[in-house]
Structure formats: C-alpha cells, structure tokens
Design a protein around this motif. Structure first.
Motif, mmCIF file in Angstrom:
data_model
loop_
_atom_site.group_PDB
_atom_site.id
_atom_site.type_symbol
_atom_site.label_atom_id
_atom_site.label_comp_id
_atom_site.label_asym_id
_atom_site.label_seq_id
_atom_site.Cartn_x
_atom_site.Cartn_y
_atom_site.Cartn_z
ATOM 1 N N MET A 1 0.855 -1.187 0.000
ATOM 2 C CA MET A 1 0.000 0.000 0.000
ATOM 3 C C MET A 1 0.892 1.238 0.000
ATOM 4 N N THR A 2 0.581 2.204 -0.865
ATOM 5 C CA THR A 2 1.355 3.436 -0.896
ATOM 6 C C THR A 2 1.109 4.233 0.370
ATOM 7 N N CYS A 3 2.092 5.031 0.723
ATOM 8 C CA CYS A 3 2.015 5.787 1.976
ATOM 9 C C CYS A 3 1.439 7.166 1.706
ATOM 10 N N VAL A 4 0.381 7.518 2.402
ATOM 11 C CA VAL A 4 -0.225 8.836 2.243
ATOM 12 C C VAL A 4 -0.923 9.213 3.540
ATOM 13 N N LYS A 5 -0.814 10.467 3.921
ATOM 14 C CA LYS A 5 -1.575 10.951 5.056
ATOM 15 C C LYS A 5 -2.952 11.336 4.541
ATOM 16 N N MET A 6 -3.911 10.447 4.774
ATOM 17 C CA MET A 6 -5.228 10.603 4.169
ATOM 18 C C MET A 6 -5.987 11.770 4.798
ATOM 19 N N ILE A 7 -7.058 12.202 4.117
ATOM 20 C CA ILE A 7 -7.837 13.329 4.599
ATOM 21 C C ILE A 7 -8.360 13.062 6.001
ATOM 22 N N TRP B 1 2.548 11.381 0.311
ATOM 23 C CA TRP B 1 1.903 12.653 0.033
ATOM 24 C C TRP B 1 1.341 13.203 1.340
ATOM 25 N N ASN B 2 1.599 14.474 1.595
ATOM 26 C CA ASN B 2 1.000 15.151 2.732
ATOM 27 C C ASN B 2 -0.319 15.771 2.300
ATOM 28 N N CYS B 3 -1.233 15.903 3.220
ATOM 29 C CA CYS B 3 -2.559 16.423 2.882
ATOM 30 C C CYS B 3 -3.005 17.446 3.907
ATOM 31 N N ILE C 1 -11.521 8.704 -11.811
ATOM 32 C CA ILE C 1 -10.752 7.870 -10.889
ATOM 33 C C ILE C 1 -10.699 8.565 -9.544
ATOM 34 N N CYS C 2 -11.011 7.826 -8.476
ATOM 35 C CA CYS C 2 -10.961 8.380 -7.131
ATOM 36 C C CYS C 2 -10.130 7.467 -6.248
ATOM 37 N N CYS C 3 -9.125 8.045 -5.579
ATOM 38 C CA CYS C 3 -8.195 7.255 -4.781
ATOM 39 C C CYS C 3 -7.699 8.095 -3.608
ATOM 40 N N GLU C 4 -7.198 7.434 -2.563
ATOM 41 C CA GLU C 4 -6.716 8.165 -1.399
ATOM 42 C C GLU C 4 -5.434 8.932 -1.699
ATOM 43 N N SER C 5 -4.693 8.549 -2.715
ATOM 44 C CA SER C 5 -3.395 9.148 -2.994
ATOM 45 C C SER C 5 -3.266 9.473 -4.482
ATOM 46 N N GLY D 1 -13.629 10.163 0.219
ATOM 47 C CA GLY D 1 -12.813 11.360 0.119
ATOM 48 C C GLY D 1 -11.699 11.126 -0.890
ATOM 49 N N GLY D 2 -10.551 11.651 -0.639
ATOM 50 C CA GLY D 2 -9.413 11.369 -1.502
ATOM 51 C C GLY D 2 -9.380 12.189 -2.767
ATOM 52 N N VAL D 3 -8.537 11.738 -3.697
ATOM 53 C CA VAL D 3 -8.242 12.475 -4.924
ATOM 54 C C VAL D 3 -9.140 11.998 -6.051
ATOM 55 N N HIS D 4 -9.746 12.945 -6.752
ATOM 56 C CA HIS D 4 -10.542 12.605 -7.922
ATOM 57 C C HIS D 4 -9.929 13.248 -9.164
#
Length: 497
Positions: free
Chosen positions: A1-7, A351-353, A336-340, A206-209
């Motif tokens: 799993m990629t590392c991301v500080k999710m919303i 990714w920082n958020c 496409i919608c994803c957390e990162s 949430g996340g990136v669209h």
C-alpha cells in the motif's frame, strides 16, 4: 500500500468527523436509538425521513397512478429470511430499479472492489436476526468529515417488488438500504436522479478525484488505469449523449448517457502482440457491449484457455470486456478516485494532505475573478509554503489543489454550483505574514490562473518550486455567496494557513 496521510487522518482519533467518531446526521445516534428500541421491543420508524411520498418524490419512470401504488415494506415482508450481507459485498449482488441514479449505483459497484472502504461505508455488524429492531446506519465522507446516517428499513415497493435498487438474489438487502441512506442525504429518492460518478466516489472515501476525457489523445492513460487498479482506486465511466450516443446504443448494445463502473484492466499476449483490455460493468445488470471482446465474441478463441476461463467466469450480468481502443472510442470520460495521487505520478512516495474550510460572502469576501478589480483581494487568501525535499525533481508535479463547493441547500436537485477557480501568486520574500494587500502584488503577474468550472470540485496538478505562494479561491462573478473546502496534496513538505 502506498504511503499517504489521508484526509480523515487530519482528525485526531476520536475527534468528531473522524472514521471512529463520525458526525451524526440530523443528530441521530444509532447506538442510543437501537438501545431504546430494544428496551421497548419496537421497530424503528424514522421521523426525519418518513416512509411517505415526500421521501420518495416524483420519480420520472413512474406515472402518477403508479406512484400512488407505492407501499413501504420491510425486508421481512419481501423475504421470510432476509440477509443484510451474504458472502461479502459484490457489484453482482444488485441491479438498478426505477430511480434514475446509475451514477450512484455504478459507484457502489466500484466501491465493492475495495473491502476496506466497504467496511467503512457499510458497517458489517448489522443483521436481520440478532437484536433486530428495523434500524440501520451507513457512513459517507461529506465535505471533509465522515457522517453517520441512520435509517429505518422500510423500502418503497410496488406489487411487493422494490421500486429502487433490488437484490439479484431477492434475499440480500445491504444495497437497497445503502441507497436509502444516500437518498436521505440527498433529500429524497427523486433528488438522486441524474448525476456523475465522481460525486458518489468522493462521498465513499474522500481522496483524490481525477477526470479524463477519453476522446483526447492520452498516451499514458493505460498506465494510469493500471496503476489505479494496483492502488485500489474506484473508477467510473460514462457514455456519450445525443446522436453519437444513440448510434452507440443501436450498434453495440451500450446505453447512451449512462454511467458504468470500470472493474478491471488486463493485458493479454496473442501471437507476440499485446492486447489491452478494460472490464466495464452496467448497474442495470444487463445491456452489455456486443462488439469485439464481448462475452460472445469469437476473438476469445484466440487466447489461451486459462485467460479465457479467468475473464469469462459469468455472463449476462451487465459486465463485459472491451479493448482499450474501443473503450476510448465509445466512452466519453473516465473518473478515478483514490486516497493518494500516486496512480497519476507512478511513484511510491508519501503525500502530505492539508484541508481548510472557507466561505465567500456577498459584499465582504466574494471579490470575483478579475485580479485587476479592487474587490479581488477581498477573496479568501491561503499562504502555501513549499519546503525543499529530498524527492524534488525539477519540473515534476508535486502539488495537487482541490477546490470543493459545499452547498447550503439541503435538497440535492436544487443545488446550483458557482463557476469556481483559483489564482496562484509567488509571494515576494519581503512580504509580511497575514493577509496581503492588493498593492503588494498588483504589478505581479499571476503564476497560474486555473480554468473556471460550474462543477462540484475543481482539481489541478502543479509543479511548484520551494517558496511561498498565495492561493486565492474565487467565484467567476463577484458577490456570490457559498462555502468551500480547499485541499492541498503535496509531494514535498508544505504548510497552508
């Protein structure tokens, strides 16, 4: 799993709006309500979303006479042994009913491919057997916070058949109840009619669209889609409307102006050639592509038995394969919608958020888009500091900006979005902290002026060097009132205030 500080990780564990402590929609506490129902041996009837014509609304596919025939029944009235979930959740569990919400149901189909998100949206500790009281709840990400929505299990039916989404097994009810919870958020079932998949995809996590117009030449689109599948994203797509859409419908069995889910991609090797395929699902549970690589296409005889058996496990279920070329020809757009954002950039970095809420108010903080006007500087301002990082790559896109409108209107069908955008300036080194006056930057050319769009969300990717930037979100016309959320994903360390 990629590392991301999710919303949702922006909230401390247990803070209101976090996954562990969602906001109670309309103030309803699921656990307290259920405890009270158990003590009184009652079944829940939701006064905030009653089983009547107001909650249903005037559905376009039903005549006034048919609407009068609607009867609200509980699952036990439709099946003597109902189940909430059987053998997990799947896009093949349900099919669309008489509510024109293919955009929402196609998004549920995409959601079911990701068990972690499903468990967040559809709490699995619900049942028609143990401690059953007719109350259920679901969770959605709404404008930066998780919201818990309570419903009763009275469903609209005609002739003992569901009016809305129905279970293909006629026994499993998680999908009809999830639809009812979202109808409650929208205001009614009617308020769910017509929409685009990214709205629901965003509300599922949430996340990136990101949106892709398929008619444009995108040489890296296959790589993006492949990374999206690997990153456990949700993907939706839509067909053309108008004359071109109707021709597609007649010739190839697709539905014009309709939302679908992308459920897989696969690359096959045939006689030293690589064939790129996309798997698509129709929420109707029928009406499939009948061109090359469809279920009955003879071209499947050219692939090895293992690939053919793997790809053609079920038929007549609304799901089909087609070539990447045909997909880009006969579908208009892909969401496409994803957390990162990693599915875009193709790397594995963190990714920082950061997320901030704001508002435009007429005559005070809604200065419009004309940077030369005296009112422009009354718009909300955000100072973004991009710091130097080890992963910097000259010219690489390292900051993603999202501007999401947060409507005041309760009923979804009455929403009217402003035309929104933002302007980015490089802040001079001598600039003080705090709000910047117009005089300080009046002679500066903006570093970037975004496009303006009457959409729920505007997203753009940028390459920003280390330094300070001023971001000004605005409506195209001045004096337009509305709330918004600005979210910044940054590849390098960044702060926003």
């Amino acid at each position: 799993m990629t590392c991301v500080k999710m919303i949702h990780s922006l909230y401390e564990d247990g803070c209101e709006g976090s996954p562990s402590n969602p906001v109670r929609f309309k103030g309803q506490d699921y656990m307290q309500l259920k405890k009270s129902l158990l003590s009184q041996a009652n079944k829940f009837e939701d006064e905030t979303f009653p089983a009547n014509s107001d909650s249903l609304g005037k559905l376009e596919d039903l005549t006034p006479e048919q609407l009068k025939e609607v009867e609200w029944l509980r699952p036990h009235d439709l099946n003597p042994d109902p189940s909430f979930i059987e053998d997990g959740t799947s896009r093949l569990d349900f099919k669309q009913g008489d509510v024109g919400n293919c955009w929402f149901l196609s998004s549920i189909g995409a959601l079911t491919l990701h068990n972690g998100l499903v468990a967040q949206v559809v709490p699995h500790d619900q049942s028609f057997k143990n401690d059953y009281t007719g109350i259920f709840h679901f969770r959605f990400w709404r404008y930066g916070k998780w919201v818990d929505v309570v419903i009763d299990d009275l469903l609209p039916t005609r002739n003992s058949e569901p009016v809305s989404v129905s279970s293909r097994s006629q026994k499993e009810f998680w999908a009809p109840l999830l639809e009812k919870a979202y109808a409650k958020i929208c205001g009614s079932y009617k308020d769910m009619i017509a929409g685009n998949p990214p709205e629901a995809l965003k509300d599922f996590g949430g996340g990136v669209h990101m949106n892709y117009k398929l008619c444009k030449d995108k040489s890296d689109l296959w790589d993006v889609m492949y990374r999206a599948i690997e990153s456990k994203t949700m993907m939706g797509c839509g067909t053309f409307t108008g004359d071109k859409g109707k021709e597609i419908y007649k010739t190839f069995g697709l539905v014009d102006g309709h939302a679908f889910a992308v459920t897989a991609v696969k690359q096959l090797e045939i006689d030293s050639d690589s064939i790129k395929l996309v798997r698509v699902w129709n929420p109707w549970g029928e009406k499939e592509w009948n061109g090359e690589w469809s279920d009955k296409s003879g071209v499947w005889n050219t692939v090895c038995d293992q690939d053919r058996d793997e790809c053609l496990k079920q038929r007549n279920d609304g799901e089909f394969w087609m070539s990447m070329k045909d997909f880009c020809t006969y579908f208009e757009e892909l969401d496409i919608c994803c957390e990162s954002p990693n599915f875009i950039s193709g790397d594995e970095g963190e990714w920082n958020c950061s997320l901030k809420e704001g508002r435009w108010e007429k005559d005070t903080s809604a200065g419009g888009s004309d940077s030369q006007s005296g009112e422009f500087w009354t718009n909300p301002q955000y100072r973004l500091t991009v710091r130097e990082g080890e992963e910097e790559c000259e010219g690489a896109k390292n900051v993603l900006l999202s501007l999401l409108q947060k409507p005041d209107e309760e009923y979804r069908s009455k929403l009217k979005y402003h035309s929104i955008g933002f302007t980015i300036y490089r802040v001079p080194e001598e600039a003080p902290r705090g709000r910047l006056p117009q005089s300080l930057l009046q002679d500066e050319e903006p570093l970037k002026v975004s496009e303006f769009s009457e959409s729920r969300e505007l997203i753009e990717f940028h390459s920003l060097e280390p330094g300070d930037y001023l971001i000004i979100p605005c409506t195209y016309e001045p004096n337009q009132t509305g709330s918004f959320i600005i979210t910044i994903y940054s590849k390098v360390e960044a702060e926003i205030e």
